[in-house]
Design an enzyme around this catalytic site. Sequence first.
Site, PDB file in Angstrom:
ATOM      1  N   GLU A   1     -64.830   7.745  67.836  1.00  0.00           N
ATOM      2  CA  GLU A   1     -63.691   8.593  67.438  1.00  0.00           C
ATOM      3  C   GLU A   1     -63.360   9.684  68.456  1.00  0.00           C
ATOM      4  O   GLU A   1     -63.523  10.874  68.175  1.00  0.00           O
ATOM      5  CB  GLU A   1     -63.972   9.230  66.077  1.00  0.00           C
ATOM      6  CG  GLU A   1     -64.149   8.230  64.966  1.00  0.00           C
ATOM      7  CD  GLU A   1     -64.177   8.875  63.591  1.00  0.00           C
ATOM      8  OE1 GLU A   1     -64.263  10.117  63.506  1.00  0.00           O
ATOM      9  OE2 GLU A   1     -64.093   8.131  62.597  1.00  0.00           O
TER      10      GLU A   1
ATOM     11  N   GLU B   1     -66.597   2.069  60.260  1.00  0.00           N
ATOM     12  CA  GLU B   1     -66.936   3.119  59.280  1.00  0.00           C
ATOM     13  C   GLU B   1     -65.929   3.106  58.142  1.00  0.00           C
ATOM     14  O   GLU B   1     -64.730   3.006  58.371  1.00  0.00           O
ATOM     15  CB  GLU B   1     -66.900   4.529  59.903  1.00  0.00           C
ATOM     16  CG  GLU B   1     -68.066   4.860  60.777  1.00  0.00           C
ATOM     17  CD  GLU B   1     -68.034   6.297  61.299  1.00  0.00           C
ATOM     18  OE1 GLU B   1     -67.410   7.165  60.657  1.00  0.00           O
ATOM     19  OE2 GLU B   1     -68.632   6.535  62.357  1.00  0.00           O
TER      20      GLU B   1
HETATM   21  C1  GAL Z   1     -66.535  10.134  60.941  1.00  0.00           C
HETATM   22  C2  GAL Z   1     -67.694  10.311  61.876  1.00  0.00           C
HETATM   23  C3  GAL Z   1     -69.026  10.256  61.202  1.00  0.00           C
HETATM   24  C4  GAL Z   1     -69.059  10.869  59.814  1.00  0.00           C
HETATM   25  C5  GAL Z   1     -67.855  10.464  58.999  1.00  0.00           C
HETATM   26  C6  GAL Z   1     -67.727  11.152  57.648  1.00  0.00           C
HETATM   27  O1  GAL Z   1     -65.407  10.763  61.466  1.00  0.00           O
HETATM   28  O2  GAL Z   1     -67.678   9.333  62.877  1.00  0.00           O
HETATM   29  O3  GAL Z   1     -69.976  10.813  62.066  1.00  0.00           O
HETATM   30  O4  GAL Z   1     -69.293  12.197  59.854  1.00  0.00           O
HETATM   31  O5  GAL Z   1     -66.673  10.711  59.704  1.00  0.00           O
HETATM   32  O6  GAL Z   1     -67.053  12.350  57.736  1.00  0.00           O
END
Ligand code: GAL
Length: 454
Positions: free
Chosen positions: A177, A365
């Site tokens: 990201e 994710e």
């Molecule tokens: C994403 C990030 C993760 C985690 C997740 C939840 O942006 O890559 O490290 O924190 O959000 O907020």
Amino acid sequence: MAFNHPQTNFNLKPQDFGKDFAFGVSTAAYQIEGAHSVHDKGASIWDQFTAKKGNTFKNHHGQIACDFYNKFEEDILLMKSMNIKNFRFSLAWSRIIPNGIGNVSQAGIDYYNKVIDFCLACCITPWVTLYHWDLPQALQDKGGWTNRDIVSWFENYMEACATHFGDRVKNWMVLNEPMVFTGAGYFLGVHAPGYKGLKNFLPAIHHAVLCQAAGGRILRNLVSDAFIGTTFSCAQTTPFRDTPRDFKAAKKADALLNRLFVEPSLGLGYPTEDVPVLKRIEGYIKPDDLKNAAFDFDFIGVQNYTREMITHSYLVPYLQAKIVKASKRNVKTTLMDWEVYPPSIYNMIKQFHQYKGIKKIIITENGAAFPDTLMNGEVEDVDRLHYLQSHLEQVYKAKNEGIPVEGYFVWTFTDNFEWAEGYHPRFGLVYTDFESQQRIIKASGKWYQGFLGN
Ligand code: GAL
């Protein structure tokens, strides 16, 4: 063991996604490892940022976190018992090269070798992210992402990782990201290193874009049979009102949040037409940079949690657009005040798929924080369970339309250090008792276990 929560109609099976579809869980080094100063490990910008009072919720830090550094065998065995076959984790640059450049730490290499080998022994495929936000502080002292030298620093680091681990690790992601670590870390100052303003943001963007592609090339050259990707945060942007001004605002937000990093990697340059202030990035672009920013990734990692409603605002400098918070919109939200809106993941998959050069999409994710309660040794996190099921249904819908979505990773395995929010939001399939470091599989984790065991 088949486990279907009584209150849901979810009836998909892993096979419905195709036999090569990768289901897994995602984590990041600073959020789970702890052991921030063992052996010769160098400090990262998150060590420095969390040391300053007021930067994080209750001044929480990741010095111990989930103690994954010491508990990795136990955690990977737990993963195995939950039928999870793919594990995404990141490498801490300052564990491998304590000063960011120069000597490689044998202790750091040994540690990750043990993690990788243990995954493989458990029949769990490692998916490795090279950079998940924890820049060595020694490099931040030289300007970090604002210093163009980061491209060669990063190449050295990538070479070390590719040569030491590339014989066994085949699935790689270069950056996690970049929009978030440049935006939150170098524009808003709410994440490490806490820098603000365009003069930091613009060079950080450009150098991250260059590293993204440079990293891809190094992996291609040094790792045989590598499956190479990089990840992007994204959120469907919807105009708050049905007015031309809100439409324009949503389009700008889309360019900034969803297009800024993927388009240069596809050879399309920066989306300056929709966000004119980005033209100022030209001051940092050298001849051939835009050519070098392109790399033919095997896949992109799509990371989606919510959608954003956007409205026009004269008050917001550069953009004249702002997010209307979910809490002001009377919608279902998570603990992060993110709207629960499953179609966003489907719409973002479709949006990325429209680009010609994108070959495969992996959801690297997706997940949610809700106020979990531990009662009688159980966490009945029905909201998270529904969240995951409804998002998986949307992923399936895209897949079923023939879009090459090849994987889905839940954020995250165990509750962990959620950056500026500290340990307050819990995103895990597994509950972490941070005092005793005990793990307790939540209802959502039991569901995932049953689903994957089907
Ligand atoms: C994403 C990030 C993760 C985690 C997740 C939840 O942006 O890559 O490290 O924190 O959000 O907020």
